[in-house]
Scaffold this active site. Structure first.
Site, PDB file in Angstrom:
ATOM      1  CE1 TYR A 123      -3.177   3.021   0.930  1.00  0.00           C
ATOM      2  CE2 TYR A 123      -1.752   3.334   2.833  1.00  0.00           C
ATOM      3  CZ  TYR A 123      -2.755   3.784   2.000  1.00  0.00           C
ATOM      4  OH  TYR A 123      -3.338   5.009   2.232  1.00  0.00           O
TER       5      TYR A 123
HETATM    6  O1  LIG Z   1      -1.790   7.159   8.187  1.00  0.00           O
HETATM    7  C1  LIG Z   1      -1.824   6.467   7.188  1.00  0.00           C
HETATM    8  O2  LIG Z   1      -1.097   6.702   6.280  1.00  0.00           O
HETATM    9  C2  LIG Z   1      -2.727   5.276   7.095  1.00  0.00           C
HETATM   10  O3  LIG Z   1      -3.542   5.223   8.255  1.00  0.00           O
HETATM   11  C3  LIG Z   1      -4.327   4.070   8.363  1.00  0.00           C
HETATM   12  O4  LIG Z   1      -3.464   2.966   8.592  1.00  0.00           O
HETATM   13  P1  LIG Z   1      -3.113   2.576  10.087  1.00  0.00           P
HETATM   14  O5  LIG Z   1      -2.342   3.650  10.760  1.00  0.00           O
HETATM   15  O6  LIG Z   1      -2.503   1.226  10.025  1.00  0.00           O
HETATM   16  O7  LIG Z   1      -4.557   2.568  10.790  1.00  0.00           O
HETATM   17  P2  LIG Z   1      -5.389   1.389  11.472  1.00  0.00           P
HETATM   18  O8  LIG Z   1      -5.562   0.248  10.577  1.00  0.00           O
HETATM   19  O9  LIG Z   1      -6.616   2.010  12.025  1.00  0.00           O
HETATM   20  O10 LIG Z   1      -4.450   0.933  12.679  1.00  0.00           O
HETATM   21  C4  LIG Z   1      -4.210   1.809  13.770  1.00  0.00           C
HETATM   22  C5  LIG Z   1      -3.250   1.142  14.748  1.00  0.00           C
HETATM   23  O11 LIG Z   1      -3.891   0.003  15.307  1.00  0.00           O
HETATM   24  C6  LIG Z   1      -3.064  -1.136  15.160  1.00  0.00           C
HETATM   25  N1  LIG Z   1      -3.943  -2.326  15.022  1.00  0.00           N
HETATM   26  C7  LIG Z   1      -4.755  -2.443  13.954  1.00  0.00           C
HETATM   27  C8  LIG Z   1      -5.583  -3.528  13.823  1.00  0.00           C
HETATM   28  C9  LIG Z   1      -5.572  -4.526  14.794  1.00  0.00           C
HETATM   29  O12 LIG Z   1      -6.295  -5.563  14.727  1.00  0.00           O
HETATM   30  N2  LIG Z   1      -4.736  -4.370  15.850  1.00  0.00           N
HETATM   31  C10 LIG Z   1      -3.916  -3.299  16.001  1.00  0.00           C
HETATM   32  O13 LIG Z   1      -3.178  -3.211  16.990  1.00  0.00           O
HETATM   33  C11 LIG Z   1      -2.226  -0.862  13.938  1.00  0.00           C
HETATM   34  O14 LIG Z   1      -1.040  -1.602  13.979  1.00  0.00           O
HETATM   35  C12 LIG Z   1      -1.988   0.627  14.081  1.00  0.00           C
HETATM   36  O15 LIG Z   1      -0.894   0.841  14.945  1.00  0.00           O
HETATM   37  C13 LIG Z   1      -5.182   3.847   7.134  1.00  0.00           C
HETATM   38  O16 LIG Z   1      -5.795   2.580   7.162  1.00  0.00           O
HETATM   39  C14 LIG Z   1      -4.400   4.005   5.854  1.00  0.00           C
HETATM   40  O17 LIG Z   1      -5.309   3.979   4.762  1.00  0.00           O
HETATM   41  C15 LIG Z   1      -3.646   5.319   5.904  1.00  0.00           C
HETATM   42  O18 LIG Z   1      -2.946   5.571   4.758  1.00  0.00           O
END
Ligand SMILES: O=C(O)[C@H]1O[C@H](OP(=O)(O)OP(=O)(O)OC[C@H]2O[C@@H](n3ccc(=O)[nH]c3=O)[C@H](O)[C@@H]2O)[C@H](O)[C@@H](O)[C@@H]1O
Length: 445
Positions: A249
């Protein structure tokens, strides 16, 4: 070379002559102007020869007419009603300065910004393919909000050149706010080609269209904090290295940034990239942690919290949607016009990259505690090792540049933002409101 002689029972001699001339042009001199007619002719002749009657030919013609009618029905953008809806939506109201195409208008960020632009009088046309990465009903519900505000969403795929050309032929967009994308970090492991299709193919198709337009619009588009990848220098600044992405991504978002530079350099397109940092809020994305955790907590199901290789907690610079909307609008307002025409730039065009974050990273465990407080319910926490699906350990935005150029100033802390989100979630999914089953069977990636 002479055209091959053919016997054509049941056809008028004049028509036979025309078709044979055209067939010759197609087969020996490349594609002639009527080559589809030639295909039809060959097909019909074969059918007549094998089935042997004029009746068969008439029957095939009838089928062809029905099939053509069906195909043109499937192109909604060829109808007068569709054109009228686009033109009405593009109309500026009092106070409006811009005419903006918002791609991904049925998405989370797109729907919010489209409404904000419309509210101040700008002409806004939406574009969305309503894909089913997460429940389409939520996208339709956002589209209903936009419809009520007078914003039409043209339904189609960015990779459909004809569709884009039709939109740009109808409306002279001053700006394109490009937010359509295949989002989500972890899903890229499951379906990499969806990312290449939307984030690379779709983006290039859009850039091609913009470059060919007269006048060219200025473009503001969504990049991502994920382009910083394994960067360990904090906070992340726009000039930091972005050549070591941790997910496919992120790699496609980085590809967008370099593709954008090329179109800016060769064709004079004015381009602004916005690196969003984990955006959350009402009408958000069910695949993201704040949304899926809320749902699981409400339903009494466990949530999985990822942990680094040395039991470190992950942290994110969670950014509230209203702050992101202000950043997008300010980017549009400060974008200079593109400088190209006829496939060449006249002079150097504007090229900008901004971080739009909150500047206060929060550990995922603390973020869950805030959710618990607003939901008034404890989460069942399952701490697991971070899967190797593309996550990074932390994100942290330096927004100095956005502050000085855009006047960007994030004002919503995570506690306030999650309180607003939980309030929306509860009202939206309450029993009997018609939305209760919207996420049934849906599992975020
Ligand atoms: O800032 C960005 O650039 C990105 O932010 C998000 O990605 P992400 O930060 O991974 O957001 P989440 O999927 O909501 O995860 C948030 C946090 O929760 C954690 N997480 C997620 C899912 C889970 O089951 N457990 C868990 O601990 C992830 O590792 C992360 O640290 C968006 O999904 C992306 O589309 C975007 O581009």
């Amino acid at each position: 070379m002479a055209a091959p002689k053919v016997v054509s029972p049941g056809l008028h001699p004049q028509l036979v002559k025309l078709l044979e001339a055209d067939t010759y042009q197609y087969t020996s001199k490349g594609r002639g102007p009527h080559h589809s007619l030639s295909y039809y002719y060959f097909f019909s002749r074969a059918a007549i020869r094998h089935l042997g009657s004029l009746k068969t030919f008439c029957f095939l013609s009838f089928l062809l007419i029905i099939a053509w009618g069906f195909v043109s029905q499937r192109s909604p953008y060829s109808t007068a009603a569709w054109e009228k809806a686009v033109l009405q939506s593009a109309q500026r109201q009092e106070g409006g300065q811009l005419t903006v195409l918002v791609t991904g208008a049925a998405g989370f960020v797109g729907s919010h910004v489209a409404l904000a632009l419309k509210k101040r009088g700008d002409g806004v046309v939406g574009l969305d393919n309503f894909n089913d990465y997460y429940p389409v009903e939520l996208k339709r519900a956002r589209a209903t909000n936009l419809d009520q505000a007078g914003i039409f969403i043209a339904e189609g795929d960015l990779n459909d050149q004809r569709f884009l050309a039709k939109l740009f032929e109808l409306v002279h967009f001053t700006h394109v706010l490009h937010l359509a994308a295949q989002a989500g970090v972890r899903y890229a492991v499951k379906n990499p080609l969806a990312y290449v299709h939307s984030n690379v193919g779709g983006f290039v198709t859009l850039l091609e269209q913009c470059k060919n337009s007269h006048p060219q619009p200025a473009i503001v588009y969504a990049s991502s904090s994920s382009v910083y990848g394994l960067n360990s220098k904090v906070p992340f600044s726009e000039d930091d290295r972005t050549d070591h992405p941790a997910s496919l991504y992120a790699a496609t978002k980085k590809a967008d940034e370099v593709l954008a530079h090329t179109y800016n350099h060769i064709y004079g397109l004015s381009i602004t990239a916005l690196r969003f940092f984990t955006v959350y809020g009402p009408w958000g994305r069910p695949d993201m942690a704040y949304f899926s955790f809320t749902r699981n907590i409400v339903e009494g199901k466990p949530i999985t919290i990822f942990q680094g290789p040395h039991a470190e907690e992950l942290a994110r610079d969670f950014t509230f949607i209203d702050d992101i909307v202000k950043g997008c609008v300010a980017s549009l307002d400060t974008a200079l016009p593109s400088t190209g025409s006829g496939g060449r730039k006249r002079r150097k065009a504007q090229f900008r990259i901004f971080n739009l974050g909150n500047t206060q990273p929060v550990k995922v465990g603390d973020f869950v505690s805030i959710l618990e407080k607003h939901l008034k319910k404890k989460a069942i926490r399952k701490i697991i090792p971070m899967p190797s699906t593309g996550d990074v350990m932390f994100t942290h935005a330096n927004v100095t540049r956005a502050k000085s150029v855009l006047g960007y100033n994030p004002t919503t802390d995570l506690n306030t933002g999650l309180q607003i989100f939980v309030k929306w979630y509860k009202s939206y999914y309450k029993e009997g409101a018609g939305h209760g089953d919207m996420l049934k069977g849906y599992k975020p990636y």
